[in-house]
Design a protein around this motif. Structure first.
Motif, PDB file in Angstrom:
ATOM      1  N   GLY A   1      35.025  41.356  35.055  1.00 10.58           N
ATOM      2  CA  GLY A   1      35.428  40.071  34.469  1.00 10.58           C
ATOM      3  C   GLY A   1      36.816  39.672  34.944  1.00 10.58           C
ATOM      4  O   GLY A   1      37.068  38.510  35.282  1.00 10.58           O
ATOM      5  N   HIS A   2      37.709  40.635  35.018  1.00 14.81           N
ATOM      6  CA  HIS A   2      39.081  40.397  35.477  1.00 14.81           C
ATOM      7  C   HIS A   2      39.072  39.952  36.948  1.00 14.81           C
ATOM      8  O   HIS A   2      39.731  38.982  37.326  1.00 14.81           O
ATOM      9  CB  HIS A   2      39.894  41.681  35.279  1.00 14.81           C
ATOM     10  CG  HIS A   2      41.312  41.593  35.729  1.00 14.81           C
ATOM     11  ND1 HIS A   2      42.351  41.329  34.860  1.00 14.81           N
ATOM     12  CD2 HIS A   2      41.873  41.738  36.951  1.00 14.81           C
ATOM     13  CE1 HIS A   2      43.482  41.313  35.539  1.00 14.81           C
ATOM     14  NE2 HIS A   2      43.227  41.564  36.812  1.00 14.81           N
ATOM     15  N   GLU A   3      38.294  40.630  37.779  1.00 15.92           N
ATOM     16  CA  GLU A   3      38.221  40.260  39.207  1.00 15.92           C
ATOM     17  C   GLU A   3      37.571  38.885  39.385  1.00 15.92           C
ATOM     18  O   GLU A   3      38.007  38.087  40.218  1.00 15.92           O
ATOM     19  CB  GLU A   3      37.434  41.309  40.002  1.00 15.92           C
ATOM     20  CG  GLU A   3      38.056  42.699  40.050  1.00 15.92           C
ATOM     21  CD  GLU A   3      39.482  42.716  40.597  1.00 15.92           C
ATOM     22  OE1 GLU A   3      39.786  41.949  41.522  1.00 15.92           O
ATOM     23  OE2 GLU A   3      40.295  43.495  40.068  1.00 15.92           O
TER      24      GLU A   3
ATOM     25  N   ALA B   1      37.696  36.471  37.367  1.00 15.61           N
ATOM     26  CA  ALA B   1      38.686  35.462  36.988  1.00 15.61           C
ATOM     27  C   ALA B   1      39.685  35.203  38.124  1.00 15.61           C
ATOM     28  O   ALA B   1      40.068  34.064  38.367  1.00 15.61           O
ATOM     29  CB  ALA B   1      39.422  35.897  35.718  1.00 15.61           C
ATOM     30  N   HIS B   2      40.085  36.245  38.860  1.00 16.94           N
ATOM     31  CA  HIS B   2      40.967  36.022  40.017  1.00 16.94           C
ATOM     32  C   HIS B   2      40.291  35.070  41.010  1.00 16.94           C
ATOM     33  O   HIS B   2      40.942  34.243  41.637  1.00 16.94           O
ATOM     34  CB  HIS B   2      41.271  37.340  40.742  1.00 16.94           C
ATOM     35  CG  HIS B   2      42.370  38.157  40.120  1.00 16.94           C
ATOM     36  ND1 HIS B   2      43.580  37.634  39.748  1.00 16.94           N
ATOM     37  CD2 HIS B   2      42.449  39.488  39.829  1.00 16.94           C
ATOM     38  CE1 HIS B   2      44.364  38.587  39.238  1.00 16.94           C
ATOM     39  NE2 HIS B   2      43.691  39.727  39.274  1.00 16.94           N
ATOM     40  N   VAL B   3      38.969  35.199  41.148  1.00 13.67           N
ATOM     41  CA  VAL B   3      38.246  34.334  42.091  1.00 13.67           C
ATOM     42  C   VAL B   3      38.119  32.917  41.542  1.00 13.67           C
ATOM     43  O   VAL B   3      38.450  31.944  42.221  1.00 13.67           O
ATOM     44  CB  VAL B   3      36.834  34.904  42.408  1.00 13.67           C
ATOM     45  CG1 VAL B   3      36.046  33.938  43.278  1.00 13.67           C
ATOM     46  CG2 VAL B   3      36.952  36.260  43.096  1.00 13.67           C
TER      47      VAL B   3
ATOM     48  N   ASN C   1      50.304  41.065  46.337  1.00 11.88           N
ATOM     49  CA  ASN C   1      50.095  41.524  44.975  1.00 11.88           C
ATOM     50  C   ASN C   1      50.061  40.321  44.036  1.00 11.88           C
ATOM     51  O   ASN C   1      50.826  39.381  44.194  1.00 11.88           O
ATOM     52  CB  ASN C   1      51.208  42.487  44.560  1.00 11.88           C
ATOM     53  CG  ASN C   1      51.154  43.747  45.390  1.00 11.88           C
ATOM     54  OD1 ASN C   1      50.130  44.036  46.011  1.00 11.88           O
ATOM     55  ND2 ASN C   1      52.251  44.475  45.414  1.00 11.88           N
ATOM     56  N   PHE C   2      49.157  40.394  43.081  1.00 11.94           N
ATOM     57  CA  PHE C   2      49.053  39.271  42.154  1.00 11.94           C
ATOM     58  C   PHE C   2      50.321  39.176  41.306  1.00 11.94           C
ATOM     59  O   PHE C   2      50.942  40.187  40.963  1.00 11.94           O
ATOM     60  CB  PHE C   2      47.835  39.448  41.248  1.00 11.94           C
ATOM     61  CG  PHE C   2      46.544  39.274  41.971  1.00 11.94           C
ATOM     62  CD1 PHE C   2      46.247  38.085  42.622  1.00 11.94           C
ATOM     63  CD2 PHE C   2      45.603  40.294  42.003  1.00 11.94           C
ATOM     64  CE1 PHE C   2      45.042  37.919  43.295  1.00 11.94           C
ATOM     65  CE2 PHE C   2      44.399  40.138  42.668  1.00 11.94           C
ATOM     66  CZ  PHE C   2      44.122  38.941  43.319  1.00 11.94           C
ATOM     67  N   SER C   3      50.700  37.975  40.941  1.00  7.73           N
ATOM     68  CA  SER C   3      51.883  37.782  40.099  1.00  7.73           C
ATOM     69  C   SER C   3      51.534  38.113  38.647  1.00  7.73           C
ATOM     70  O   SER C   3      50.372  38.222  38.290  1.00  7.73           O
ATOM     71  CB  SER C   3      52.353  36.336  40.196  1.00  7.73           C
ATOM     72  OG  SER C   3      51.410  35.511  39.530  1.00  7.73           O
TER      73      SER C   3
ATOM     74  N   ASN D   1      49.349  35.466  37.246  1.00  8.93           N
ATOM     75  CA  ASN D   1      47.965  35.629  37.713  1.00  8.93           C
ATOM     76  C   ASN D   1      47.254  36.685  36.872  1.00  8.93           C
ATOM     77  O   ASN D   1      46.123  36.509  36.448  1.00  8.93           O
ATOM     78  CB  ASN D   1      47.921  36.082  39.168  1.00  8.93           C
ATOM     79  CG  ASN D   1      48.277  34.989  40.154  1.00  8.93           C
ATOM     80  OD1 ASN D   1      48.583  35.264  41.302  1.00  8.93           O
ATOM     81  ND2 ASN D   1      48.243  33.746  39.723  1.00  8.93           N
ATOM     82  N   GLU D   2      47.947  37.802  36.664  1.00 10.20           N
ATOM     83  CA  GLU D   2      47.340  38.905  35.907  1.00 10.20           C
ATOM     84  C   GLU D   2      47.022  38.478  34.482  1.00 10.20           C
ATOM     85  O   GLU D   2      45.952  38.774  33.958  1.00 10.20           O
ATOM     86  CB  GLU D   2      48.264  40.127  35.900  1.00 10.20           C
ATOM     87  CG  GLU D   2      48.322  40.868  37.223  1.00 10.20           C
ATOM     88  CD  GLU D   2      46.956  41.238  37.759  1.00 10.20           C
ATOM     89  OE1 GLU D   2      46.089  41.662  36.983  1.00 10.20           O
ATOM     90  OE2 GLU D   2      46.742  41.077  38.968  1.00 10.20           O
ATOM     91  N   ARG D   3      47.981  37.790  33.879  1.00 15.08           N
ATOM     92  CA  ARG D   3      47.776  37.371  32.496  1.00 15.08           C
ATOM     93  C   ARG D   3      46.598  36.400  32.408  1.00 15.08           C
ATOM     94  O   ARG D   3      45.781  36.478  31.505  1.00 15.08           O
ATOM     95  CB  ARG D   3      49.054  36.717  31.961  1.00 15.08           C
ATOM     96  CG  ARG D   3      49.164  36.837  30.448  1.00 15.08           C
ATOM     97  CD  ARG D   3      50.507  36.347  29.942  1.00 15.08           C
ATOM     98  NE  ARG D   3      51.612  37.147  30.441  1.00 15.08           N
ATOM     99  CZ  ARG D   3      52.766  36.622  30.902  1.00 15.08           C
ATOM    100  NH1 ARG D   3      52.949  35.327  30.959  1.00 15.08           N
ATOM    101  NH2 ARG D   3      53.712  37.424  31.322  1.00 15.08           N
TER     102      ARG D   3
ATOM    103  N   THR E   1      47.884  46.536  43.208  1.00 15.97           N
ATOM    104  CA  THR E   1      47.452  45.160  43.442  1.00 15.97           C
ATOM    105  C   THR E   1      47.326  44.380  42.139  1.00 15.97           C
ATOM    106  O   THR E   1      47.330  43.160  42.139  1.00 15.97           O
ATOM    107  CB  THR E   1      46.115  45.112  44.201  1.00 15.97           C
ATOM    108  OG1 THR E   1      45.230  46.053  43.602  1.00 15.97           O
ATOM    109  CG2 THR E   1      46.302  45.443  45.665  1.00 15.97           C
ATOM    110  N   HIS E   2      47.166  45.108  41.028  1.00 13.03           N
ATOM    111  CA  HIS E   2      47.127  44.441  39.718  1.00 13.03           C
ATOM    112  C   HIS E   2      48.192  45.078  38.830  1.00 13.03           C
ATOM    113  O   HIS E   2      47.879  45.937  38.022  1.00 13.03           O
ATOM    114  CB  HIS E   2      45.773  44.629  39.027  1.00 13.03           C
ATOM    115  CG  HIS E   2      44.611  44.211  39.858  1.00 13.03           C
ATOM    116  ND1 HIS E   2      44.015  42.979  39.737  1.00 13.03           N
ATOM    117  CD2 HIS E   2      43.919  44.867  40.808  1.00 13.03           C
ATOM    118  CE1 HIS E   2      43.011  42.898  40.586  1.00 13.03           C
ATOM    119  NE2 HIS E   2      42.920  44.030  41.256  1.00 13.03           N
ATOM    120  N   PRO E   3      49.464  44.693  39.007  1.00 10.10           N
ATOM    121  CA  PRO E   3      50.534  45.360  38.252  1.00 10.10           C
ATOM    122  C   PRO E   3      50.232  45.358  36.750  1.00 10.10           C
ATOM    123  O   PRO E   3      49.932  44.320  36.168  1.00 10.10           O
ATOM    124  CB  PRO E   3      51.762  44.517  38.558  1.00 10.10           C
ATOM    125  CG  PRO E   3      51.392  43.608  39.665  1.00 10.10           C
ATOM    126  CD  PRO E   3      49.927  43.577  39.818  1.00 10.10           C
TER     127      PRO E   3
HETATM  128 ZN    ZN Z   1      44.368  41.570  38.567  1.00 11.50          ZN
END
Ligand code: ZN
Length: 473
Positions: free
Chosen positions: A124-126, A128-130, A184-186, A189-191, A235-237
């Motif tokens: 689900g997290h990945e 959402a990045h897309v 790396n995602f910001s 982005n992660e949130r 890559t996903h801090p």
């Molecule tokens: Zn991520």
């Protein structure tokens, strides 16, 4: 990809969506790095990945992951995109999204999940990045609107997804190196990926708490995993703040107990049974069953059969399989394993009988179809394999595996033109137009196609050459 978007369109019709509730970080469709560019870079990277030894071409696992992935995509705010989920055989804990909707998961990550909702949380997290086009935004923002060449971008992304530290040294071009440093995602982005990921999980009927549980465990254990965890965490801090954020969101959601699917349990057991020496795996599963130390007895017994098969203890494997069948567990994955026991024991006729029985019980389960066709080829029954595969190509015209099997059947029958033509179609469906063009040229040189077939191949060759124009700089 075509069938994927069709599937999505079908799911859309019945899915209540909450697109209107979601704030958007900006419309990327107008940006310099368009969705079309994303798809091109993604396809380019996938070409390399298909050729990697780590690419795990396991139809059962791929089928399962895509079903799970599409269940989540259908519950996402942006479900017009096409997605493709794939597995890499790698013990490190990692999952990553590539531009164009390609999402890869390492076997190590699947093994590390303690339930299906945890795996759904990572996907689900990945996803959402897309859907939020984070990669495109990252590339646009950090290069002040100057988009690097798609080729350099593909190289950088390909390297970044495996091991961010080693990657930098391995990348040949200066441009790719400078891109790679920014991949790396910001935090934002992660949130956003967490927030949308939680929503997707909840809409799709999974326990959204599992996302926080998994990430928390990952963070706590990152020292224990030593070299295994960092790829994902880099890559996903992951920060304590991010986990706290996640937990705040979860407070408002109802508590849900969600049972794992049998498929998830079986395939996870299959991966675990494939680790270490066969003898150690047999021992591990036997002892767990004896001590009743398991979540699901059927999965544990299935794992034991997989381990016995690796140890080439065919008789005992068949006995355990009988117990499994008598317990009432019902799955095409179990039927597959039963046929494989006979196949690997060298009793190809018994294997074919079991594959056919399995296909009749579970029509539409394609991994059984591939395995049956493969066994027919192994038995030297090329005509029967060809008939089986060609019948199903009418149903699944986008399936590269069916074209590969068809090509092998033609090769056995000594039909060169048709063999190359089928292989070309397999490559097209894997995004490898260079190799497809090569195969068509070989086919046209073979002289055993009739006039009608040759003209079709010539037209197809022209079409592919037009599609295969070089990337813009
Ligand atoms: Zn991520």
């Amino acid at each position: 990809m075509k069938s994927a978007s069709l599937f999505l369109a079908l799911c859309l019709a019945s899915q209540p969506l909450l697109a209107s509730e979601l704030p958007d970080l900006g419309d990327v469709s107008q940006g310099a790095f368009s969705p079309h560019d994303e798809a091109r870079v993604g396809t380019k990277i996938m070409r390399e990945i298909y050729a990697e030894p780590a690419y795990y071409d396991d139809p059962e696992l791929t089928d399962y992951l895509n079903n799970l992935g599409y269940r989540l995509v259908a519950a996402s705010p942006e479900n017009r995109l096409s997605f493709q989920f794939f597995v890499l055989r790698d013990r490190t804990l990692n999952a990553f999204a590539l531009p164009g909707g390609f999402i890869g998961v390492h076997t190590g990550l699947i093994e590390a999940t303690q339930n299906e909702s945890e795996l759904a949380g990572v996907l689900g997290h990945e996803i959402a990045h897309v859907t939020q086009h984070h990669l495109a935004r990252m590339i646009e923002n950090q290069n002040q609107g100057i988009i690097p060449s798609l080729g350099a971008l593909a190289v950088a992304l390909l390297a970044a997804r495996s091991n961010p530290q080693v990657a930098t040294a391995a990348i040949a071009t200066v441009q790719a190196t400078s891109i790679q440093k920014q991949l790396n995602f910001s935090r934002d982005n992660e949130r956003e990926a967490d927030r949308i990921g939680i929503q997707i999980m909840s809409n799709a009927g999974f326990d959204p708490r599992a996302m926080a549980t998994f990430f928390e465990r990952l963070q706590k254990n990152s020292r224990l995993y030593e070299n295994n965890a960092p790829a994902y965490l880099q890559t996903h801090p992951l920060t304590s703040e991010r986990i706290a954020d996640m937990q705040n969101r979860l407070v408002s959601l109802p508590v849900k107990q969600v049972a794992d699917s049998l498929e998830f349990q079986l395939l996870r057991a299959k991966l675990l049974a494939s680790e270490g020496s066969p003898e150690a795996a047999v021992k591990r599963f036997s002892e767990a069953i004896r001590a009743t130390r398991y979540n699901n007895l059927a999965a544990e017994r299935y794992g034991l059969v997989v381990a016995l098969l690796r140890a080439r203890q065919f008789e005992r494997a068949d006995q355990e399989l009988n117990r499994l069948n008598q317990s009432g567990a019902r799955s095409p994955i179990i039927a597959m394993l039963g046929a494989r026991i006979k196949q690997e024991a060298g009793d190809i006729e018994a294997a074919l009988t079991r594959y056919q029985a399995g296909r009749e019980r579970f029509p539409g389960y394609r991994p059984l179809l591939y395995a049956d066709a493969n066994a027919l080829l192994q038995a030297g029954k090329a005509e029967a394999a060809l008939a089986l595969v060609t019948d199903h190509l009418a149903l699944y015209p986008d399936d590269y595996r069916l074209y590969e099997l068809q090509s092998r059947a033609y090769a056995m029958l000594g039909k060169d033109f048709l063999r190359h033509h089928a292989q070309a179609e397999a490559y097209v469906r894997q995004g490898n137009l260079d190799a497809a063009i090569e195969q068509l040229k070989l086919g046209l040189k073979s002289h055993d196609g009739d006039f009608y077939q040759m003209s079709i191949a010539e037209a197809r060759l022209k079409e592919l050459m037009t599609l295969n124009k070089p990337d813009k700089p």
